[in-house]
Design a protein around this motif. Structure first.
Motif, PDB file in Angstrom:
ATOM      1  N   PRO A  81      -0.892  -6.731   8.051  1.00 42.89           N
ATOM      2  CA  PRO A  81       0.039  -7.306   7.072  1.00 42.89           C
ATOM      3  C   PRO A  81      -0.118  -6.626   5.716  1.00 42.89           C
ATOM      4  CG  PRO A  81      -1.344  -8.993   8.136  1.00 42.89           C
ATOM      5  CD  PRO A  81      -1.942  -7.672   8.458  1.00 42.89           C
ATOM      6  N   LYS A  82       0.920  -6.683   4.913  1.00 42.61           N
ATOM      7  CA  LYS A  82       0.870  -6.092   3.578  1.00 42.61           C
ATOM      8  C   LYS A  82       0.186  -6.992   2.553  1.00 42.61           C
ATOM      9  CE  LYS A  82       4.864  -2.992   3.880  1.00 42.61           C
ATOM     10  NZ  LYS A  82       6.236  -2.687   3.384  1.00 42.61           N
ATOM     11  N   THR A  83      -0.180  -8.197   2.941  1.00 41.45           N
ATOM     12  CA  THR A  83      -0.801  -9.127   2.004  1.00 41.45           C
ATOM     13  C   THR A  83      -2.145  -8.607   1.523  1.00 41.45           C
ATOM     14  OG1 THR A  83      -1.795 -10.321   3.855  1.00 41.45           O
ATOM     15  CG2 THR A  83       0.322 -11.128   3.044  1.00 41.45           C
ATOM     16  N   ALA A  84      -2.568  -9.048   0.332  1.00 36.64           N
ATOM     17  CA  ALA A  84      -3.778  -8.541  -0.298  1.00 36.64           C
ATOM     18  C   ALA A  84      -5.042  -9.256   0.154  1.00 36.64           C
ATOM     19  CB  ALA A  84      -3.648  -8.652  -1.818  1.00 36.64           C
ATOM     20  N   THR A  85      -4.924 -10.347   0.877  1.00 38.42           N
ATOM     21  CA  THR A  85      -6.097 -11.115   1.286  1.00 38.42           C
ATOM     22  C   THR A  85      -6.914 -10.363   2.340  1.00 38.42           C
ATOM     23  OG1 THR A  85      -4.781 -12.256   2.951  1.00 38.42           O
ATOM     24  CG2 THR A  85      -4.997 -13.319   0.803  1.00 38.42           C
ATOM     25  N   LYS A  86      -8.208 -10.672   2.413  1.00 36.00           N
ATOM     26  CA  LYS A  86      -9.061 -10.110   3.448  1.00 36.00           C
ATOM     27  C   LYS A  86      -8.676 -10.696   4.808  1.00 36.00           C
ATOM     28  CE  LYS A  86     -12.053  -7.773   0.809  1.00 36.00           C
ATOM     29  NZ  LYS A  86     -12.406  -6.349   0.962  1.00 36.00           N
ATOM     30  N   LYS A  87      -8.752  -9.871   5.848  1.00 32.67           N
ATOM     31  CA  LYS A  87      -8.246 -10.280   7.151  1.00 32.67           C
ATOM     32  C   LYS A  87      -9.260  -9.988   8.259  1.00 32.67           C
ATOM     33  CE  LYS A  87      -3.938  -8.495   5.314  1.00 32.67           C
ATOM     34  NZ  LYS A  87      -4.644  -8.060   4.075  1.00 32.67           N
ATOM     35  N   GLY A  88      -9.231 -10.821   9.293  1.00 33.49           N
ATOM     36  CA  GLY A  88     -10.003 -10.539  10.485  1.00 33.49           C
ATOM     37  C   GLY A  88      -9.394  -9.386  11.251  1.00 33.49           C
ATOM     38  N   CYS A  89     -10.208  -8.737  12.077  1.00 34.96           N
ATOM     39  CA  CYS A  89      -9.779  -7.548  12.808  1.00 34.96           C
ATOM     40  C   CYS A  89      -9.766  -7.804  14.313  1.00 34.96           C
ATOM     41  CB  CYS A  89     -10.721  -6.385  12.518  1.00 34.96           C
ATOM     42  SG  CYS A  89     -10.815  -5.927  10.769  1.00 34.96           S
ATOM     43  N   VAL A  90      -8.749  -7.287  14.979  1.00 30.12           N
ATOM     44  CA  VAL A  90      -8.614  -7.437  16.429  1.00 30.12           C
ATOM     45  C   VAL A  90      -8.417  -6.061  17.052  1.00 30.12           C
ATOM     46  CG1 VAL A  90      -7.307  -8.458  18.322  1.00 30.12           C
ATOM     47  CG2 VAL A  90      -7.562  -9.717  16.159  1.00 30.12           C
ATOM     48  N   ILE A 110       0.038  -9.126  16.633  1.00 32.99           N
ATOM     49  CA  ILE A 110      -1.207  -9.633  16.062  1.00 32.99           C
ATOM     50  C   ILE A 110      -1.202  -9.460  14.544  1.00 32.99           C
ATOM     51  CG2 ILE A 110      -3.699  -9.203  15.973  1.00 32.99           C
ATOM     52  CD1 ILE A 110      -3.507  -8.569  18.993  1.00 32.99           C
ATOM     53  N   ALA A 111      -0.704  -8.322  14.068  1.00 29.55           N
ATOM     54  CA  ALA A 111      -0.597  -8.113  12.625  1.00 29.55           C
ATOM     55  C   ALA A 111       0.354  -9.125  12.003  1.00 29.55           C
ATOM     56  CB  ALA A 111      -0.113  -6.688  12.346  1.00 29.55           C
ATOM     57  N   LYS A 112       1.426  -9.425  12.685  1.00 31.88           N
ATOM     58  CA  LYS A 112       2.395 -10.407  12.190  1.00 31.88           C
ATOM     59  C   LYS A 112       1.753 -11.787  12.071  1.00 31.88           C
ATOM     60  CE  LYS A 112       6.823 -10.979  11.083  1.00 31.88           C
ATOM     61  NZ  LYS A 112       7.472 -10.252   9.957  1.00 31.88           N
ATOM     62  N   ALA A 113       0.746 -12.041  12.908  1.00 33.45           N
ATOM     63  CA  ALA A 113       0.034 -13.321  12.860  1.00 33.45           C
ATOM     64  C   ALA A 113      -1.027 -13.351  11.761  1.00 33.45           C
ATOM     65  CB  ALA A 113      -0.610 -13.605  14.208  1.00 33.45           C
ATOM     66  N   GLY A 114      -1.222 -12.216  11.064  1.00 33.67           N
ATOM     67  CA  GLY A 114      -2.097 -12.214   9.905  1.00 33.67           C
ATOM     68  C   GLY A 114      -3.403 -11.451  10.041  1.00 33.67           C
ATOM     69  N   TYR A 115      -3.508 -10.599  11.052  1.00 37.69           N
ATOM     70  CA  TYR A 115      -4.751  -9.880  11.296  1.00 37.69           C
ATOM     71  C   TYR A 115      -4.545  -8.368  11.250  1.00 37.69           C
ATOM     72  CZ  TYR A 115      -5.788 -14.509  13.095  1.00 37.69           C
ATOM     73  OH  TYR A 115      -5.919 -15.871  13.222  1.00 37.69           O
ATOM     74  N   ILE A 116      -5.655  -7.641  11.091  1.00 39.82           N
ATOM     75  CA  ILE A 116      -5.636  -6.189  11.246  1.00 39.82           C
ATOM     76  C   ILE A 116      -5.795  -5.893  12.730  1.00 39.82           C
ATOM     77  CG2 ILE A 116      -6.796  -4.024  10.696  1.00 39.82           C
ATOM     78  CD1 ILE A 116      -7.898  -5.437   8.170  1.00 39.82           C
ATOM     79  N   ALA A 117      -4.884  -5.132  13.304  1.00 38.58           N
ATOM     80  CA  ALA A 117      -4.923  -4.815  14.732  1.00 38.58           C
ATOM     81  C   ALA A 117      -5.082  -3.316  14.925  1.00 38.58           C
ATOM     82  CB  ALA A 117      -3.651  -5.304  15.420  1.00 38.58           C
ATOM     83  N   LEU A 118      -6.062  -2.941  15.729  1.00 43.95           N
ATOM     84  CA  LEU A 118      -6.283  -1.535  16.072  1.00 43.95           C
ATOM     85  C   LEU A 118      -6.176  -1.377  17.579  1.00 43.95           C
ATOM     86  CD1 LEU A 118      -7.178   1.402  15.569  1.00 43.95           C
ATOM     87  CD2 LEU A 118      -9.552   0.600  15.731  1.00 43.95           C
ATOM     88  N   ALA A 119      -5.276  -0.495  18.023  1.00 46.99           N
ATOM     89  CA  ALA A 119      -5.122  -0.186  19.446  1.00 46.99           C
ATOM     90  C   ALA A 119      -5.568   1.254  19.671  1.00 46.99           C
ATOM     91  CB  ALA A 119      -3.673  -0.375  19.879  1.00 46.99           C
ATOM     92  N   PRO A 120      -6.836   1.474  20.059  1.00 44.50           N
ATOM     93  CA  PRO A 120      -7.294   2.840  20.323  1.00 44.50           C
ATOM     94  C   PRO A 120      -6.676   3.395  21.611  1.00 44.50           C
ATOM     95  CG  PRO A 120      -9.146   1.348  19.909  1.00 44.50           C
ATOM     96  CD  PRO A 120      -7.934   0.507  20.168  1.00 44.50           C
ATOM     97  N   ASP A 121      -6.622   4.716  21.691  1.00 36.08           N
ATOM     98  CA  ASP A 121      -6.145   5.401  22.891  1.00 36.08           C
ATOM     99  C   ASP A 121      -7.357   5.889  23.674  1.00 36.08           C
ATOM    100  OD1 ASP A 121      -4.973   6.948  24.836  1.00 36.08           O
ATOM    101  OD2 ASP A 121      -3.705   8.107  23.468  1.00 36.08           O
TER     102      ASP A 121
END
Length: 285
Positions: A81-90, A110-121
């Motif tokens: 998300p573009k919000t400035a708050t600290k976020k959990g990561c998934v 997941i990002a839309k729900a408020g988290y940082i999402a990383l999908a590795p390849d």
């Protein structure tokens, strides 16, 4: 659709069964080659249905990233998300087709729900996920289990370096990724939650090492994967682990994948996803 057809397709996507062998066996079930070819669009994924959250959603930041892996450079897709708050990561872990449009869309959800999402390849050490799914599946046979696990563990290291991270991490995986999600629960002591969709279970001897909360989702018709549930649940219970197991009656393997028309189950997917977001809220928010 005849369950024998679904089971055959599951065998094709998970075992060393060539496309020619698959089509020949499908033709025997359906009564001919023409009927088999007519069924293919209903069985194979359609990435035209992949974008439930637009790549251009102006509330999100999305980008292709890289980070140091175990003897290789890992690549992946990041959404937040573009919000400035600290976020959990998934960490979002793909099926045995590699990093595709559907997995990227899950990351955006997941990002839309408020988290940082990383999908590795996972196929980054081989040049990345190829466009042809049969080629992608063939590369999975070449993956080193230990190196691959380390590559994903190093993804958590990368997430912790992000200024927007609150330092808490979870993972969610699907099929091949569900199995890896269970493995990360064993090997990542700082992990807060591991969610596995229809993924192979870890060895029961490894269960005492789990510190994360575990949430497991299974399709009721997925006999191949479900055979491992009793032993895993018994080990989780015996070792006092925090876990949830949900079996969705009438649902197939890959029931959350909305690009797989014959296996996608909207009702089961909606309920399972709400439970997934709840465990993230409880553990990493």
């Amino acid at each position: 659709m005849d369950q024998k057809i679904i089971d055959l397709f599951d065998e094709y996507t998970h075992k060393p069964l060539s496309r020619d062998q698959f089509l020949k066996r499908l033709a025997k079930i359906t009564g001919g080659t023409a009927a088999a070819l007519a069924l293919l669009p209903l069985l194979e994924v359609n990435y035209a249905n992949a974008a439930t959250i637009s790549e251009q959603d102006d509330s999100l930041i999305t980008e292709d990233i890289s980070y140091p892996g175990d003897g290789a450079t890992m690549t992946g897709y990041l959404a937040m998300p573009k919000t400035a708050t600290k976020k959990g990561c998934v960490m979002v872990i793909h099926e045995n087709r590699g990093l595709n449009p559907h997995t990227k869309d899950v990351a955006r959800r997941i990002a839309k729900a408020g988290y940082i999402a990383l999908a590795p390849d996972a196929l980054a050490p081989f040049g990345g996920t190829p466009a042809n799914e049969d080629d992608a599946r063939a590369l999975f046979a070449k993956i080193s289990v230990e190196q691959n696990r380390n590559n994903f563990l190093k993804g958590f290291d990368y997430l912790r370096t992000l200024p927007a991270s609150n330092g808490k991490s979870a993972c969610v995986g699907f099929c091949w990724g569900g199995a890896l999600s269970n493995q990360l629960a064993v090997h990542a002591p700082d992990l807060k939650a591991a969610v596995a969709f229809y993924g192979r279970q870890p060895e029961t001897a490894d269960v005492p090492r789990i510190t994360a909360r575990v949430q497991l989702h299974y399709g009721g018709l997925d006999e191949r994967i479900n055979a491992g549930i009793p032993a895993y649940e018994a080990a989780l219970k015996a070792n006092g682990k925090k876990y949830e197991i949900f079996i969705y009656e009438g649902a197939q393997h890959a029931f959350l994948n909305d690009t797989a028309p014959t296996r996608f189950n909207p009702e089961a997917a909606k309920l399972a996803w709400s439970r997934t977001l709840q465990i993230f809220k409880d553990t990493i928010s």
